[in-house]
Design a protein around this motif. Structure first.
Motif, PDB file in Angstrom:
ATOM      1  N   ALA A 229       0.829  -1.206   0.000  1.00  0.00           N
ATOM      2  CA  ALA A 229       0.000   0.000   0.000  1.00  0.00           C
ATOM      3  C   ALA A 229       0.863   1.256   0.000  1.00  0.00           C
ATOM      4  CB  ALA A 229      -0.930   0.000   1.211  1.00  0.00           C
ATOM      5  N   ALA A 230       1.923   1.262   0.781  1.00  0.00           N
ATOM      6  CA  ALA A 230       2.801   2.432   0.839  1.00  0.00           C
ATOM      7  C   ALA A 230       3.538   2.638  -0.481  1.00  0.00           C
ATOM      8  CB  ALA A 230       3.803   2.274   1.977  1.00  0.00           C
ATOM      9  N   ILE A 231       4.017   1.549  -1.081  1.00  0.00           N
ATOM     10  CA  ILE A 231       4.735   1.665  -2.359  1.00  0.00           C
ATOM     11  C   ILE A 231       3.790   2.120  -3.465  1.00  0.00           C
ATOM     12  CG2 ILE A 231       5.904   0.312  -4.150  1.00  0.00           C
ATOM     13  CD1 ILE A 231       7.167  -1.311  -1.858  1.00  0.00           C
ATOM     14  N   ALA A 232       2.601   1.555  -3.510  1.00  0.00           N
ATOM     15  CA  ALA A 232       1.641   1.939  -4.549  1.00  0.00           C
ATOM     16  C   ALA A 232       1.240   3.401  -4.407  1.00  0.00           C
ATOM     17  CB  ALA A 232       0.414   1.041  -4.476  1.00  0.00           C
ATOM     18  N   ALA A 233       1.057   3.867  -3.179  1.00  0.00           N
ATOM     19  CA  ALA A 233       0.713   5.281  -2.970  1.00  0.00           C
ATOM     20  C   ALA A 233       1.856   6.185  -3.412  1.00  0.00           C
ATOM     21  CB  ALA A 233       0.374   5.526  -1.501  1.00  0.00           C
ATOM     22  N   ALA A 234       3.077   5.799  -3.114  1.00  0.00           N
ATOM     23  CA  ALA A 234       4.226   6.606  -3.517  1.00  0.00           C
ATOM     24  C   ALA A 234       4.347   6.683  -5.033  1.00  0.00           C
ATOM     25  CB  ALA A 234       5.503   6.028  -2.917  1.00  0.00           C
ATOM     26  N   ILE A 235       4.127   5.575  -5.709  1.00  0.00           N
ATOM     27  CA  ILE A 235       4.185   5.573  -7.174  1.00  0.00           C
ATOM     28  C   ILE A 235       3.064   6.433  -7.750  1.00  0.00           C
ATOM     29  CG2 ILE A 235       3.876   4.102  -9.222  1.00  0.00           C
ATOM     30  CD1 ILE A 235       5.338   1.899  -7.651  1.00  0.00           C
TER      31      ILE A 235
ATOM     32  N   CYS B  30      -3.694  13.886  -4.488  1.00  0.00           N
ATOM     33  CA  CYS B  30      -2.685  13.328  -3.587  1.00  0.00           C
ATOM     34  C   CYS B  30      -3.265  13.048  -2.206  1.00  0.00           C
ATOM     35  CB  CYS B  30      -1.493  14.270  -3.479  1.00  0.00           C
ATOM     36  SG  CYS B  30      -0.501  14.344  -4.967  1.00  0.00           S
ATOM     37  N   ALA B  31      -4.132  13.935  -1.734  1.00  0.00           N
ATOM     38  CA  ALA B  31      -4.752  13.720  -0.426  1.00  0.00           C
ATOM     39  C   ALA B  31      -5.650  12.485  -0.440  1.00  0.00           C
ATOM     40  CB  ALA B  31      -5.550  14.947  -0.027  1.00  0.00           C
ATOM     41  N   LEU B  32      -6.382  12.284  -1.526  1.00  0.00           N
ATOM     42  CA  LEU B  32      -7.236  11.106  -1.615  1.00  0.00           C
ATOM     43  C   LEU B  32      -6.411   9.820  -1.657  1.00  0.00           C
ATOM     44  CD1 LEU B  32      -9.931  12.383  -4.128  1.00  0.00           C
ATOM     45  CD2 LEU B  32     -10.217  11.965  -1.691  1.00  0.00           C
ATOM     46  N   ILE B  33      -5.316   9.843  -2.390  1.00  0.00           N
ATOM     47  CA  ILE B  33      -4.453   8.661  -2.443  1.00  0.00           C
ATOM     48  C   ILE B  33      -3.838   8.382  -1.082  1.00  0.00           C
ATOM     49  CG2 ILE B  33      -2.292   7.768  -3.399  1.00  0.00           C
ATOM     50  CD1 ILE B  33      -3.051   9.045  -6.030  1.00  0.00           C
ATOM     51  N   GLU B  34      -3.400   9.425  -0.393  1.00  0.00           N
ATOM     52  CA  GLU B  34      -2.833   9.240   0.952  1.00  0.00           C
ATOM     53  C   GLU B  34      -3.876   8.674   1.913  1.00  0.00           C
ATOM     54  OE1 GLU B  34       0.155   9.526   2.503  1.00  0.00           O
ATOM     55  OE2 GLU B  34       1.013   9.714   0.510  1.00  0.00           O
ATOM     56  N   GLY B  35      -5.121   9.111   1.773  1.00  0.00           N
ATOM     57  CA  GLY B  35      -6.184   8.591   2.631  1.00  0.00           C
ATOM     58  C   GLY B  35      -6.408   7.108   2.427  1.00  0.00           C
ATOM     59  N   VAL B  36      -6.425   6.683   1.177  1.00  0.00           N
ATOM     60  CA  VAL B  36      -6.605   5.257   0.884  1.00  0.00           C
ATOM     61  C   VAL B  36      -5.412   4.453   1.392  1.00  0.00           C
ATOM     62  CG1 VAL B  36      -6.783   3.588  -0.997  1.00  0.00           C
ATOM     63  CG2 VAL B  36      -8.143   5.664  -1.048  1.00  0.00           C
ATOM     64  N   ALA B  37      -4.214   4.968   1.190  1.00  0.00           N
ATOM     65  CA  ALA B  37      -3.018   4.262   1.666  1.00  0.00           C
ATOM     66  C   ALA B  37      -3.012   4.170   3.190  1.00  0.00           C
ATOM     67  CB  ALA B  37      -1.759   4.963   1.170  1.00  0.00           C
ATOM     68  N   PHE B  38      -3.402   5.239   3.860  1.00  0.00           N
ATOM     69  CA  PHE B  38      -3.456   5.222   5.324  1.00  0.00           C
ATOM     70  C   PHE B  38      -4.484   4.207   5.805  1.00  0.00           C
ATOM     71  CE2 PHE B  38      -4.941   7.037   9.408  1.00  0.00           C
ATOM     72  CZ  PHE B  38      -3.751   6.909  10.098  1.00  0.00           C
ATOM     73  N   PHE B  39      -5.627   4.151   5.133  1.00  0.00           N
ATOM     74  CA  PHE B  39      -6.656   3.169   5.483  1.00  0.00           C
ATOM     75  C   PHE B  39      -6.123   1.754   5.316  1.00  0.00           C
ATOM     76  CE2 PHE B  39     -10.347   0.543   4.317  1.00  0.00           C
ATOM     77  CZ  PHE B  39     -11.081   0.678   5.473  1.00  0.00           C
ATOM     78  N   ALA B  40      -5.395   1.492   4.243  1.00  0.00           N
ATOM     79  CA  ALA B  40      -4.834   0.152   4.006  1.00  0.00           C
ATOM     80  C   ALA B  40      -3.825  -0.220   5.084  1.00  0.00           C
ATOM     81  CB  ALA B  40      -4.187   0.093   2.629  1.00  0.00           C
ATOM     82  N   VAL B  41      -2.991   0.728   5.489  1.00  0.00           N
ATOM     83  CA  VAL B  41      -1.996   0.452   6.533  1.00  0.00           C
ATOM     84  C   VAL B  41      -2.689   0.190   7.868  1.00  0.00           C
ATOM     85  CG1 VAL B  41      -0.102   1.483   7.843  1.00  0.00           C
ATOM     86  CG2 VAL B  41      -0.127   1.654   5.362  1.00  0.00           C
ATOM     87  N   ILE B  42      -3.753   0.920   8.161  1.00  0.00           N
ATOM     88  CA  ILE B  42      -4.494   0.703   9.412  1.00  0.00           C
ATOM     89  C   ILE B  42      -5.147  -0.680   9.415  1.00  0.00           C
ATOM     90  CG2 ILE B  42      -6.494   1.475  10.767  1.00  0.00           C
ATOM     91  CD1 ILE B  42      -3.969   3.171  11.110  1.00  0.00           C
ATOM     92  N   VAL B  43      -5.711  -1.092   8.277  1.00  0.00           N
ATOM     93  CA  VAL B  43      -6.311  -2.424   8.193  1.00  0.00           C
ATOM     94  C   VAL B  43      -5.242  -3.494   8.427  1.00  0.00           C
ATOM     95  CG1 VAL B  43      -7.380  -4.072   6.609  1.00  0.00           C
ATOM     96  CG2 VAL B  43      -8.269  -1.756   6.783  1.00  0.00           C
TER      97      VAL B  43
END
Length: 88
Positions: free
Chosen positions: A31-37, A68-81
């Motif tokens: 999730a972190a790598i995909a968000a960064a890309i 970018c904010a929307l992508i960060e939100g999805v990535a943060f949600f994935a990391v929390i899960v």
């Protein structure tokens, strides 16, 4: 003989827990790598668009920040899960 079977059954049960931990770690990393890309691609395309149409830079920049904010939100949600999978 039965104690050996019980020991084997317990060890197989522990393997499943270990695999869940590995899966959660891989999921958080992915999730972190995909968000960064994704954010890198948005930034690159926004800079290209601004260089082609400098008069639209304010609109392009604001759309880039929202994306970018929307992508960060999805990535943060994935990391929390994934963290919930690890600790619950």
């Amino acid at each position: 003989m039965t104690s050996l079977l019980i020991l084997l059954a317990e060890s197989v049960g522990n393997v499943g827990v270990g695999l869940a931990d590995i899966g959660a770690g891989l999921g958080a990393g992915l999730a972190a790598i995909a968000a960064a890309i994704g954010i890198g691609n948005i930034g690159a395309r926004a800079m290209e668009a601004i260089s082609r149409q400098p008069e639209a830079s304010a609109d392009i920049r604001s759309n880039m920040i929202v994306s970018c904010a929307l992508i960060e939100g999805v990535a943060f949600f994935a990391v929390i899960v994934c963290a919930l999978i690890l600790f619950v």
